[in-house]
Design a protein around this motif. Structure first.
Motif, mmCIF file in Angstrom:
data_model
loop_
_atom_site.group_PDB
_atom_site.id
_atom_site.type_symbol
_atom_site.label_atom_id
_atom_site.label_comp_id
_atom_site.label_asym_id
_atom_site.label_seq_id
_atom_site.Cartn_x
_atom_site.Cartn_y
_atom_site.Cartn_z
ATOM 1 N N PHE A 136 0.786 -1.232 0.000
ATOM 2 C CA PHE A 136 0.000 0.000 0.000
ATOM 3 C C PHE A 136 0.820 1.285 0.000
ATOM 4 C CE2 PHE A 136 -3.199 -2.900 2.076
ATOM 5 C CZ PHE A 136 -4.077 -2.925 0.997
ATOM 6 N N ALA A 137 2.008 1.269 0.581
ATOM 7 C CA ALA A 137 2.763 2.513 0.777
ATOM 8 C C ALA A 137 3.089 3.215 -0.538
ATOM 9 C CB ALA A 137 4.037 2.227 1.567
ATOM 10 N N HIS A 138 3.478 2.440 -1.554
ATOM 11 C CA HIS A 138 3.834 3.048 -2.841
ATOM 12 C C HIS A 138 2.658 3.820 -3.431
ATOM 13 C CE1 HIS A 138 5.731 3.415 -6.815
ATOM 14 N NE2 HIS A 138 4.528 3.157 -7.296
ATOM 15 N N TYR A 139 1.487 3.233 -3.381
ATOM 16 C CA TYR A 139 0.315 3.884 -3.969
ATOM 17 C C TYR A 139 -0.212 5.014 -3.094
ATOM 18 C CZ TYR A 139 0.546 0.193 -7.394
ATOM 19 O OH TYR A 139 0.988 -0.630 -8.401
ATOM 20 N N ALA A 140 0.015 4.937 -1.787
ATOM 21 C CA ALA A 140 -0.332 6.057 -0.913
ATOM 22 C C ALA A 140 0.509 7.280 -1.271
ATOM 23 C CB ALA A 140 -0.120 5.674 0.551
ATOM 24 N N ALA A 141 1.800 7.061 -1.529
ATOM 25 C CA ALA A 141 2.675 8.165 -1.929
ATOM 26 C C ALA A 141 2.228 8.765 -3.261
ATOM 27 C CB ALA A 141 4.115 7.675 -2.021
ATOM 28 N N ASP A 142 1.756 7.926 -4.157
ATOM 29 C CA ASP A 142 1.264 8.411 -5.448
ATOM 30 C C ASP A 142 0.026 9.284 -5.272
ATOM 31 O OD1 ASP A 142 0.963 8.240 -8.512
ATOM 32 O OD2 ASP A 142 -0.951 7.418 -7.800
ATOM 33 N N ILE A 143 -0.914 8.841 -4.452
ATOM 34 C CA ILE A 143 -2.114 9.648 -4.208
ATOM 35 C C ILE A 143 -1.740 10.962 -3.531
ATOM 36 C CG2 ILE A 143 -4.151 9.786 -2.706
ATOM 37 C CD1 ILE A 143 -5.024 7.145 -3.637
#
Length: 269
Positions: A25-32
Motif C-alpha cells: 500500500f505505501a507506494h500507492y499512498a505516496a502516489d495519491i
C-alpha cells in the motif's frame, strides 16, 4: 462480495497495518499524496481510510491550515489510523459509510480513497456521494487493484490455498480486492454518478518483503482472507499460512522476495 469480505476485526487491523501497508500500500499512498498536493486543496475528505496509509502520506505532503477528515466504516481500522497519526490539529476522524456520507453538499476540495471502492456495495452511489460533497471543480482521486494476475503475491497465495481447500477454494482476493478492474466499467460507473472529466491510468510497482513467510503472514492473517480460511477450518490457519509460504519459496526463493503489483488510478472532476 461475501459479508465476511468487509470484516477487518480481531488482530487483522494490526497485522494489516504492520505488514500489508509497507508490502503493497505505501507506494500507492505516496502516489495519491503527490496527486493531491498538486491540487493545493484546503479541505480533504478521505473515505475507506483503513489504517491511515494515505492519511499519513497526504498530511505529510500538505501545509498547516488545511482541514482533513478521515473516515472509515470499520472502527478498529480507524482507531489504528488515528493512533498512528498522533496529534494533528488538521485532522478529524469519523466513522462513516462512503455510500451515505454525513457531510453537507460542496464541503471539500478533494475526496480521496485508496483501494476502498472495491468494497462499496453500491459503487455508483459511493461515487455520487463523493461528487455531492465536492465543491465545484473539486477532484475525486482514488485507486483500485488491477486483475489478480498482475499482482504476483496475491495470485500465488490464492493458488496455494486452492490446493488446500480444493472443494471450496478461498476466493476473497479474486472476488473483492481484484474484482473491480475493468476500466470501461469504472468509467461508466463514474459517469452514471455524474462525473464528466475522468482520467484513468495503470500504475505498476514492485512489492518487496524480507522473506516469503512475511508475505504469507500478511495475506493469510492480515486480510479477510483469514476469515475465509477459518470458516473452512479454524485449526488450519497456521497450516494455510505455511503452505502459502512454501509456495512463495518455491517460486521466489527463501530470502528477500519481490513481485509485481499493479493498480488503476483514477481522477474524476
Amino acid at each position: 462480495m461475501s459479508d465476511t469480505d468487509k470484516v477487518f476485526a480481531g488482530s487483522i487491523p494490526k497485522i494489516y497495518d504492520e505488514y500489508l501497508v509497507p508490502l503493497i500500500f505505501a507506494h500507492y499512498a505516496a502516489d495519491i499524496a503527490k496527486r493531491i498536493a498538486a491540487l493545493s486543496p484546503s479541505t480533504i475528505l478521505e473515505t475507506a481510510a483503513g489504517t491511515g496509509a494515505v492519511t499519513r502520506a497526504v498530511t505529510a505532503a500538505l501545509p498547516p491550515g488545511i482541514r482533513y477528515v478521515a473516515t472509515d466504516l470499520n472502527e478498529p481500522m480507524l482507531a489504528i489510523a488515528a493512533q498512528r497519526q498522533g496529534e494533528d490539529p488538521r485532522m478529524a476522524w469519523r466513522q462513516a459509510d462512503a455510500t451515505a456520507l454525513p457531510f453537507g453538499d460542496a464541503e471539500f476540495d478533494v475526496v480521496c480513497c485508496q483501494f476502498g471502492a472495491m468494497f462499496f456495495p453500491d459503487r455508483v452511489k459511493g461515487y455520487a456521494e463523493a461528487k455531492r460533497v465536492l465543491r465545484p471543480e473539486g477532484t475525486f482521486v482514488f485507486n483500485v487493484w488491477d486483475r489478480i494476475e498482475e499482482n504476483v503475491f496475491a495470485d500465488d497465495a490464492t493458488a496455494a490455498l486452492g490446493k488446500m481447500f480444493p472443494d471450496d477454494p478461498p476466493r476473497f482476493m479474486v472476488r473483492t480486492p481484484h474484482g473491480y478492474h475493468d476500466k470501461a466499467v469504472i468509467r461508466a460507473d463514474l459517469e452514471q454518478a455524474g462525473f464528466r472529466h475522468i482520467s484513468i491510468e495503470t500504475l505498476a510497482a514492485v512489492s518487496r518483503a524480507p522473506t516469503p513467510e512475511y508475505v504469507a503472514f500478511a495475506y493469510c492473517q492480515g486480510t479477510p482472507l483469514r476469515n475465509e480460511i477459518e470458516a473452512r477450518d479454524a485449526s488450519k490457519l497456521q497450516a494455510a499460512t505455511d503452505l502459502v509460504a512454501e509456495a512463495l519459496r518455491s517460486r521466489h526463493g527463501s530470502g528477500a522476495v519481490e513481485g509485481k503489483i499493479q493498480a488503476i488510478v483514477i481522477e474524476a472532476r
